[in-house]
Design a protein around this motif. Structure first.
Motif, PDB file in Angstrom:
ATOM      1  N   UNK A  97       0.852  -1.189   0.000  1.00 49.60           N
ATOM      2  CA  UNK A  97       0.000   0.000   0.000  1.00 49.60           C
ATOM      3  C   UNK A  97       0.883   1.233   0.000  1.00 49.60           C
ATOM      4  N   UNK A  98       0.349   2.313  -0.577  1.00 48.12           N
ATOM      5  CA  UNK A  98       1.102   3.567  -0.602  1.00 48.12           C
ATOM      6  C   UNK A  98       0.467   4.637   0.285  1.00 48.12           C
ATOM      7  N   UNK A  99      -0.813   4.448   0.627  1.00 42.80           N
ATOM      8  CA  UNK A  99      -1.501   5.494   1.380  1.00 42.80           C
ATOM      9  C   UNK A  99      -2.238   4.963   2.609  1.00 42.80           C
ATOM     10  N   UNK A 100      -2.071   3.676   2.922  1.00 41.59           N
ATOM     11  CA  UNK A 100      -2.734   3.025   4.064  1.00 41.59           C
ATOM     12  C   UNK A 100      -4.242   2.906   3.904  1.00 41.59           C
ATOM     13  N   UNK A 101      -4.753   3.254   2.724  1.00 36.97           N
ATOM     14  CA  UNK A 101      -6.194   3.130   2.462  1.00 36.97           C
ATOM     15  C   UNK A 101      -6.487   2.107   1.375  1.00 36.97           C
ATOM     16  N   UNK A 102      -5.659   2.107   0.344  1.00 38.59           N
ATOM     17  CA  UNK A 102      -5.840   1.186  -0.774  1.00 38.59           C
ATOM     18  C   UNK A 102      -4.712   0.162  -0.745  1.00 38.59           C
ATOM     19  N   UNK A 103      -5.101  -1.110  -0.806  1.00 41.11           N
ATOM     20  CA  UNK A 103      -4.124  -2.193  -0.708  1.00 41.11           C
ATOM     21  C   UNK A 103      -4.193  -3.060  -1.962  1.00 41.11           C
ATOM     22  N   UNK A 104      -3.034  -3.555  -2.355  1.00 41.20           N
ATOM     23  CA  UNK A 104      -2.948  -4.448  -3.516  1.00 41.20           C
ATOM     24  C   UNK A 104      -2.496  -5.829  -3.053  1.00 41.20           C
ATOM     25  N   UNK A 105      -3.241  -6.841  -3.467  1.00 40.33           N
ATOM     26  CA  UNK A 105      -2.838  -8.226  -3.268  1.00 40.33           C
ATOM     27  C   UNK A 105      -2.309  -8.731  -4.595  1.00 40.33           C
ATOM     28  N   UNK A 106      -1.116  -9.352  -4.589  1.00 41.32           N
ATOM     29  CA  UNK A 106      -0.520  -9.727  -5.868  1.00 41.32           C
ATOM     30  C   UNK A 106       0.426 -10.909  -5.700  1.00 41.32           C
ATOM     31  N   UNK A 107       0.749 -11.520  -6.856  1.00 41.61           N
ATOM     32  CA  UNK A 107       1.771 -12.564  -6.953  1.00 41.61           C
ATOM     33  C   UNK A 107       2.851 -12.067  -7.894  1.00 41.61           C
ATOM     34  N   UNK A 108       4.079 -12.457  -7.640  1.00 39.68           N
ATOM     35  CA  UNK A 108       5.177 -12.222  -8.595  1.00 39.68           C
ATOM     36  C   UNK A 108       5.544 -13.577  -9.178  1.00 39.68           C
ATOM     37  N   UNK A 109       5.396 -13.682 -10.487  1.00 42.31           N
ATOM     38  CA  UNK A 109       5.599 -14.966 -11.164  1.00 42.31           C
ATOM     39  C   UNK A 109       6.536 -14.775 -12.368  1.00 42.31           C
ATOM     40  N   UNK A 110       7.437 -15.732 -12.564  1.00 40.31           N
ATOM     41  CA  UNK A 110       8.214 -15.733 -13.807  1.00 40.31           C
ATOM     42  C   UNK A 110       7.324 -16.218 -14.950  1.00 40.31           C
ATOM     43  N   UNK A 111       7.380 -15.545 -16.074  1.00 38.29           N
ATOM     44  CA  UNK A 111       6.508 -15.938 -17.187  1.00 38.29           C
ATOM     45  C   UNK A 111       7.020 -15.337 -18.474  1.00 38.29           C
ATOM     46  N   UNK A 112       6.692 -16.031 -19.568  1.00 42.82           N
ATOM     47  CA  UNK A 112       6.935 -15.485 -20.901  1.00 42.82           C
ATOM     48  C   UNK A 112       5.800 -14.533 -21.255  1.00 42.82           C
ATOM     49  N   UNK A 113       6.053 -13.599 -22.136  1.00 41.12           N
ATOM     50  CA  UNK A 113       5.021 -12.632 -22.525  1.00 41.12           C
ATOM     51  C   UNK A 113       3.791 -13.345 -23.076  1.00 41.12           C
ATOM     52  N   UNK A 114       4.014 -14.425 -23.846  1.00 42.32           N
ATOM     53  CA  UNK A 114       2.888 -15.141 -24.459  1.00 42.32           C
ATOM     54  C   UNK A 114       2.022 -15.850 -23.428  1.00 42.32           C
ATOM     55  N   UNK A 115       2.569 -16.077 -22.229  1.00 40.82           N
ATOM     56  CA  UNK A 115       1.819 -16.814 -21.204  1.00 40.82           C
ATOM     57  C   UNK A 115       1.107 -15.907 -20.212  1.00 40.82           C
ATOM     58  N   UNK A 116       1.347 -14.613 -20.272  1.00 41.45           N
ATOM     59  CA  UNK A 116       0.797 -13.719 -19.239  1.00 41.45           C
ATOM     60  C   UNK A 116      -0.732 -13.691 -19.259  1.00 41.45           C
ATOM     61  N   UNK A 117      -1.344 -13.680 -20.454  1.00 45.06           N
ATOM     62  CA  UNK A 117      -2.819 -13.612 -20.522  1.00 45.06           C
ATOM     63  C   UNK A 117      -3.447 -14.848 -19.893  1.00 45.06           C
ATOM     64  N   UNK A 118      -2.856 -16.014 -20.177  1.00 44.52           N
ATOM     65  CA  UNK A 118      -3.387 -17.250 -19.599  1.00 44.52           C
ATOM     66  C   UNK A 118      -3.236 -17.263 -18.085  1.00 44.52           C
ATOM     67  N   UNK A 119      -2.108 -16.766 -17.588  1.00 42.54           N
ATOM     68  CA  UNK A 119      -1.870 -16.756 -16.156  1.00 42.54           C
ATOM     69  C   UNK A 119      -2.807 -15.773 -15.446  1.00 42.54           C
ATOM     70  N   UNK A 120      -3.057 -14.623 -16.071  1.00 38.69           N
ATOM     71  CA  UNK A 120      -4.001 -13.654 -15.483  1.00 38.69           C
ATOM     72  C   UNK A 120      -5.379 -14.284 -15.353  1.00 38.69           C
ATOM     73  N   UNK A 121      -5.794 -14.987 -16.413  1.00 41.22           N
ATOM     74  CA  UNK A 121      -7.130 -15.600 -16.402  1.00 41.22           C
ATOM     75  C   UNK A 121      -7.238 -16.669 -15.309  1.00 41.22           C
ATOM     76  N   UNK A 122      -6.178 -17.467 -15.146  1.00 45.73           N
ATOM     77  CA  UNK A 122      -6.195 -18.512 -14.118  1.00 45.73           C
ATOM     78  C   UNK A 122      -6.249 -17.918 -12.712  1.00 45.73           C
ATOM     79  N   UNK A 123      -5.424 -16.904 -12.480  1.00 46.58           N
ATOM     80  CA  UNK A 123      -5.403 -16.278 -11.159  1.00 46.58           C
ATOM     81  C   UNK A 123      -6.729 -15.568 -10.860  1.00 46.58           C
ATOM     82  N   UNK A 124      -7.302 -14.947 -11.893  1.00 45.41           N
ATOM     83  CA  UNK A 124      -8.561 -14.224 -11.691  1.00 45.41           C
ATOM     84  C   UNK A 124      -9.676 -15.180 -11.280  1.00 45.41           C
ATOM     85  N   UNK A 125      -9.785 -16.332 -11.988  1.00 42.49           N
ATOM     86  CA  UNK A 125     -10.869 -17.271 -11.705  1.00 42.49           C
ATOM     87  C   UNK A 125     -10.784 -17.845 -10.292  1.00 42.49           C
ATOM     88  N   UNK A 126      -9.577 -17.971  -9.752  1.00 41.75           N
ATOM     89  CA  UNK A 126      -9.421 -18.619  -8.450  1.00 41.75           C
ATOM     90  C   UNK A 126      -9.356 -17.620  -7.295  1.00 41.75           C
TER      91      UNK A 126
END
Length: 303
Positions: free
Chosen positions: A262-291
């Motif tokens: 968080x940068x302002x103590x009001x808005x928080x980001x939950x995230x993963x850092x993953x190694x990936x090829x550019x071609x695989x990023x869309x598929x990985x976003x979709x998988x993470x979003x669904x779960x």
């Protein structure tokens, strides 16, 4: 079909009609009801019928059975219709008004509390053979004589198996969700077994940037998690503090390397850092979003 003409037909066939709460109509056995009006098309006065006052008379199962046969209703509903008609008749009589039984005659309540009967006009019946045996032995859908109350007041069914089944389904759903998250995690990390050592250092940035002191959150706005080269920052949810901290701790309890900033103590980001090829990023976003992303929110890559 109206109920009053059926009562008249029952009387014509059986020569006797018992009405609970009122009394009994008796028709002389020598009286014959013509199937049609006379040649002048004028109604015929019903002769040879008398009325006996007897308010304590019991219900007649044969009459209920007859009504059920003629109307096509179950016996419970036929009994309910009969009781409704008799209740209406008693209301009229109690306020001093005569009540007409079509095809039989009218009753009037006199000062002595009994009922006076005036013969009415006969109703011509169709040429149908209504034998006494047929009326008494035919069996529509069997319901006990006074079960019409169950039609309007259904007893609550006791179901002791619903709660255990619901608990089983809930536990199974949680197990499937955890198992699905584990499968996605394994698939996204299997393509690159060698992860940069810097990732381990990045996974502890939350502890360095978020410090809880007396239930308050202190952050360093200048500190932001930047993924190392070849890795991407997959944002799965942006929310407020009230949801972010419990959500972060819960995902961590599953053994997931989720991160929080968080940068302002009001808005928080939950995230993963993953190694990936550019071609695989869309598929990985979709998988993470669904779960991991709640309904109505979006998952994306932050540069």
């Amino acid at each position: 079909m109206k109920l009053a003409p059926l009562l008249a037909q029952y009387l014509y066939i059986n020569k006797r009609l018992d009405l609970p709460g009122l009394g009994t109509f008796i028709l002389d056995s020598t009286v014959m009801i013509e199937p049609e009006y006379n040649k002048k098309n004028t109604p015929t006065k019903l002769d040879g019928v008398i009325f006996e006052n007897k308010s304590s008379i019991n219900d007649s199962p044969e009459l209920v059975n007859f009504i059920a046969l003629q109307t096509g209703k179950i016996k419970a509903l036929a009994a309910a219709d009969l009781h409704s008609l008799l209740g209406e008749a008693q209301q009229f009589l109690n306020i001093g008004k005569p009540f007409l039984f079509e095809g039989i005659g009218s009753l009037t309540k006199i000062k002595s509390g009994e009922f006076a009967f005036t013969p009415g006009v006969a109703i011509p019946i169709d040429k149908i053979d209504y034998s006494t045996q047929e009326i008494s032995t035919a069996a529509p859908i069997e319901v006990s004589e006074f079960d019409y109350k169950n039609i309007f007041y259904r007893p609550k069914a006791k179901s002791t198996w619903q709660k255990p089944v619901a608990i089983i389904f809930l536990v199974a759903g949680l197990v499937l969700a955890i198992w699905g998250g584990y499968i996605v995690y394994k698939r996204t990390t299997s393509k690159n077994n060698k992860v940069s050592p810097k990732i381990k250092d990045e996974s502890v940035l939350v502890k360095d940037t978020l410090v809880l002191q007396k239930d308050s959150l202190i952050t360093d706005p200048s500190t932001a998690v930047i993924p190392p080269p070849g890795n991407y920052k997959f944002i799965i949810e942006i929310t407020d503090r009230q949801r972010a901290l419990p959500r972060f701790n819960r995902l961590k309890s599953f053994g997931l390397d989720v991160q929080l900033e968080t940068k302002d103590s009001f808005t928080f980001k939950l995230f993963f850092i993953r190694p990936a090829l550019v071609a695989d990023t869309a598929r990985m976003i979709d998988s993470l979003r669904r779960i991991y992303t709640p309904q109505g929110s979006k998952a994306f890559i932050e540069n």
